[in-house]
Design a protein around this motif. Structure first.
Motif, mmCIF file in Angstrom:
data_model
loop_
_atom_site.group_PDB
_atom_site.id
_atom_site.type_symbol
_atom_site.label_atom_id
_atom_site.label_comp_id
_atom_site.label_asym_id
_atom_site.label_seq_id
_atom_site.Cartn_x
_atom_site.Cartn_y
_atom_site.Cartn_z
ATOM 1 N N ALA A 67 0.843 -1.197 0.000
ATOM 2 C CA ALA A 67 0.000 0.000 0.000
ATOM 3 C C ALA A 67 0.879 1.248 0.000
ATOM 4 O O ALA A 67 2.103 1.169 0.130
ATOM 5 C CB ALA A 67 -0.904 -0.006 1.231
ATOM 6 N N THR A 68 0.218 2.381 -0.171
ATOM 7 C CA THR A 68 0.902 3.669 -0.076
ATOM 8 C C THR A 68 0.425 4.379 1.188
ATOM 9 O O THR A 68 -0.779 4.521 1.406
ATOM 10 C CB THR A 68 0.583 4.544 -1.307
ATOM 11 O OG1 THR A 68 1.015 3.859 -2.484
ATOM 12 C CG2 THR A 68 1.298 5.889 -1.214
ATOM 13 N N PHE A 69 1.378 4.794 2.011
ATOM 14 C CA PHE A 69 1.054 5.528 3.234
ATOM 15 C C PHE A 69 1.506 6.973 3.052
ATOM 16 O O PHE A 69 2.705 7.231 2.844
ATOM 17 C CB PHE A 69 1.765 4.898 4.440
ATOM 18 C CG PHE A 69 1.254 3.512 4.766
ATOM 19 C CD1 PHE A 69 0.259 3.323 5.724
ATOM 20 C CD2 PHE A 69 1.759 2.391 4.110
ATOM 21 C CE1 PHE A 69 -0.228 2.056 6.024
ATOM 22 C CE2 PHE A 69 1.286 1.108 4.398
ATOM 23 C CZ PHE A 69 0.287 0.945 5.354
ATOM 24 N N TYR A 70 0.563 7.906 3.105
ATOM 25 C CA TYR A 70 0.898 9.323 2.964
ATOM 26 C C TYR A 70 1.016 9.953 4.346
ATOM 27 O O TYR A 70 0.068 9.917 5.143
ATOM 28 C CB TYR A 70 -0.186 10.039 2.142
ATOM 29 C CG TYR A 70 -0.125 9.668 0.678
ATOM 30 C CD1 TYR A 70 0.981 10.037 -0.096
ATOM 31 C CD2 TYR A 70 -1.133 8.947 0.067
ATOM 32 C CE1 TYR A 70 1.055 9.690 -1.437
ATOM 33 C CE2 TYR A 70 -1.066 8.603 -1.276
ATOM 34 C CZ TYR A 70 0.040 8.981 -2.024
ATOM 35 O OH TYR A 70 0.126 8.640 -3.357
ATOM 36 N N VAL A 71 2.202 10.485 4.623
ATOM 37 C CA VAL A 71 2.463 11.032 5.960
ATOM 38 C C VAL A 71 2.922 12.488 5.879
ATOM 39 O O VAL A 71 3.536 12.916 4.901
ATOM 40 C CB VAL A 71 3.543 10.191 6.698
ATOM 41 C CG1 VAL A 71 3.120 8.723 6.757
ATOM 42 C CG2 VAL A 71 4.914 10.315 6.042
ATOM 43 N N ILE A 89 9.822 0.237 8.676
ATOM 44 C CA ILE A 89 9.405 -1.175 8.603
ATOM 45 C C ILE A 89 8.388 -1.354 7.466
ATOM 46 O O ILE A 89 8.473 -2.303 6.687
ATOM 47 C CB ILE A 89 8.819 -1.639 9.961
ATOM 48 C CG1 ILE A 89 9.954 -1.717 11.003
ATOM 49 C CG2 ILE A 89 8.108 -2.987 9.839
ATOM 50 C CD1 ILE A 89 9.483 -1.888 12.443
ATOM 51 N N LEU A 90 7.457 -0.417 7.373
ATOM 52 C CA LEU A 90 6.462 -0.508 6.287
ATOM 53 C C LEU A 90 7.144 -0.430 4.927
ATOM 54 O O LEU A 90 6.822 -1.182 4.005
ATOM 55 C CB LEU A 90 5.420 0.613 6.421
ATOM 56 C CG LEU A 90 4.441 0.493 7.599
ATOM 57 C CD1 LEU A 90 3.553 1.733 7.681
ATOM 58 C CD2 LEU A 90 3.573 -0.764 7.470
ATOM 59 N N GLN A 91 8.103 0.496 4.801
ATOM 60 C CA GLN A 91 8.806 0.626 3.517
ATOM 61 C C GLN A 91 9.619 -0.634 3.204
ATOM 62 O O GLN A 91 9.649 -1.097 2.063
ATOM 63 C CB GLN A 91 9.727 1.851 3.517
ATOM 64 C CG GLN A 91 10.504 1.985 2.194
ATOM 65 C CD GLN A 91 11.322 3.259 2.070
ATOM 66 O OE1 GLN A 91 10.862 4.238 1.500
ATOM 67 N NE2 GLN A 91 12.527 3.252 2.612
ATOM 68 N N ASP A 92 10.264 -1.174 4.238
ATOM 69 C CA ASP A 92 11.073 -2.387 4.027
ATOM 70 C C ASP A 92 10.218 -3.560 3.544
ATOM 71 O O ASP A 92 10.716 -4.469 2.886
ATOM 72 C CB ASP A 92 11.807 -2.772 5.320
ATOM 73 C CG ASP A 92 12.965 -1.814 5.615
ATOM 74 O OD1 ASP A 92 13.325 -1.018 4.725
ATOM 75 O OD2 ASP A 92 13.494 -1.841 6.747
ATOM 76 N N ASP A 93 8.933 -3.527 3.880
ATOM 77 C CA ASP A 93 8.027 -4.587 3.419
ATOM 78 C C ASP A 93 7.484 -4.302 2.021
ATOM 79 O O ASP A 93 6.611 -5.025 1.533
ATOM 80 C CB ASP A 93 6.858 -4.742 4.402
ATOM 81 C CG ASP A 93 7.275 -5.508 5.651
ATOM 82 O OD1 ASP A 93 8.308 -6.200 5.609
ATOM 83 O OD2 ASP A 93 6.566 -5.401 6.676
ATOM 84 N N GLU A 96 4.891 1.921 0.012
ATOM 85 C CA GLU A 96 5.381 3.244 -0.378
ATOM 86 C C GLU A 96 5.049 4.249 0.728
ATOM 87 O O GLU A 96 3.945 4.238 1.263
ATOM 88 C CB GLU A 96 4.689 3.680 -1.681
ATOM 89 C CG GLU A 96 5.032 5.104 -2.112
ATOM 90 C CD GLU A 96 4.199 5.586 -3.308
ATOM 91 O OE1 GLU A 96 3.213 4.912 -3.671
ATOM 92 O OE2 GLU A 96 4.538 6.644 -3.854
ATOM 93 N N ILE A 97 6.017 5.101 1.039
ATOM 94 C CA ILE A 97 5.772 6.207 1.966
ATOM 95 C C ILE A 97 5.821 7.484 1.132
ATOM 96 O O ILE A 97 6.860 7.814 0.550
ATOM 97 C CB ILE A 97 6.827 6.268 3.096
ATOM 98 C CG1 ILE A 97 6.982 4.908 3.803
ATOM 99 C CG2 ILE A 97 6.468 7.374 4.087
ATOM 100 C CD1 ILE A 97 5.743 4.368 4.485
ATOM 101 N N GLY A 98 4.685 8.176 1.059
ATOM 102 C CA GLY A 98 4.616 9.396 0.257
ATOM 103 C C GLY A 98 4.364 10.613 1.127
ATOM 104 O O GLY A 98 4.092 10.501 2.331
ATOM 105 N N GLY A 99 4.464 11.793 0.511
ATOM 106 C CA GLY A 99 4.309 13.048 1.245
ATOM 107 C C GLY A 99 2.857 13.491 1.359
ATOM 108 O O GLY A 99 2.023 13.189 0.491
ATOM 109 N N HIS A 100 2.570 14.230 2.433
ATOM 110 C CA HIS A 100 1.185 14.672 2.672
ATOM 111 C C HIS A 100 1.196 16.073 3.284
ATOM 112 O O HIS A 100 0.327 16.393 4.091
ATOM 113 C CB HIS A 100 0.518 13.653 3.593
ATOM 114 C CG HIS A 100 -0.984 13.694 3.585
ATOM 115 N ND1 HIS A 100 -1.734 13.944 2.457
ATOM 116 C CD2 HIS A 100 -1.875 13.501 4.588
ATOM 117 C CE1 HIS A 100 -3.022 13.893 2.786
ATOM 118 N NE2 HIS A 100 -3.139 13.644 4.064
#
Ligand SMILES: [Zn+2]
Length: 259
Positions: A67-71, A89-93, A96-100
């Motif tokens: 999934a994509t997590f926007y933070v 940890i989420l990214q390593d799995d 995606e970590i995106g900007g918010h």
């Protein structure tokens, strides 16, 4: 994804070629049209980096989905939000970590300097922490032309809005990618599944689902654990049948953006 499409096209070309050969050999022509059934693309997005989102990681992993997590980088690690370690940890799995936006403020109508701070400084924070920050999501789905341009100038490959979806592949506007309406407290499992099923029935499309909190009615902008625990395995089942392909926003837009 391109590879899959190439394989599909290759298959069709071969079918046409074989069909032509059959005609030459005076075999009865087949009336069966070559049918290309591409999977519907589905992206799961979780906005805001709420701390209850971290529990989704194992659920996604168990079902081989990402999934994509926007933070908002200015809020990471503060009360109620995930920490940098959890995001890692989420990214390593494979998520995606995106900007918010730096402090989750609406970026619509901001002066250039504030806009730059909210979008570019936020992205720089993510990059400095080792996150790829490929895509951005407008807080509250609110944006204007200046915000779209800034998202691009800050180096994002695309930016997600809210309504208007399902979008197309490639999207109509990379800096106003359209999602489905927010999943909220009273959104039932059947409705989320229908977003996927109906898009598939209508042809090709990109279904972007937008979640916030994961909890039992702690907030209007939430999905119940029962609902998400039912939906994720169902979606994984659809993927294994070849009906859908679940991709992060970054995977979709990088696969369609010219270098
Ligand atoms: Zn938000």
């Amino acid at each position: 994804m391109k590879k899959n499409f190439s394989i599909a096209f290759f298959g069709v070309s071969m079918a046409l070629l074989l069909g032509a050969c059959s005609s030459i050999a005076n075999a009865p022509p087949t009336n069966t049209p070559a049918r290309v059934s591409r999977p519907t693309i589905v992206s799961l997005t979780f906005d805001d980096g709420d701390d209850d989102n971290f529990a989704i990681g194992p659920l996604l992993k168990a079902n081989s989905l990402r999934a994509t997590f926007y933070v908002s980088s200015g809020l990471v690690g503060s009360k109620g939000y995930m920490t940098w370690d959890q995001l890692k940890i989420l990214q390593d799995d494979g998520n995606e970590i995106g900007g918010h936006a730096l402090t989750h403020t609406s970026v619509r109508g901001l002066d250039a300097e504030t806009l730059k701070r909210q979008i570019c400084d936020d992205r720089t924070n993510l990059l400095d922490r080792g996150f790829k920050a490929v895509s951005f999501a407008y807080p509250f789905g609110s944006y204007d032309e200046n915000a779209k341009k800034m998202a691009k100038d800050c180096g994002y490959a695309g930016a997600r809005a809210v309504r208007g979806g399902p979008d197309t592949i490639p999207p109509t506007d990379l800096y106003a990618i359209m999602g489905l309406p927010y999943i909220v407290d009273d959104t039932r499992l059947g409705k989320i599944e229908r977003y996927v099923i109906e898009t598939r029935r209508n042809g090709e499309g990109w279904v972007i689902l937008i979640f916030h909190h994961v909890c039992d009615s702690c907030d209007y902008f939430s999905v119940k654990p029962d609902v998400i625990n039912g939906f994720i395995p169902w979606l994984a089942g659809q993927q294994s049948k070849g009906n859908v392909k679940v991709m992060t926003i970054g995977e979709v837009i990088l696969g369609n953006v010219s270098p």
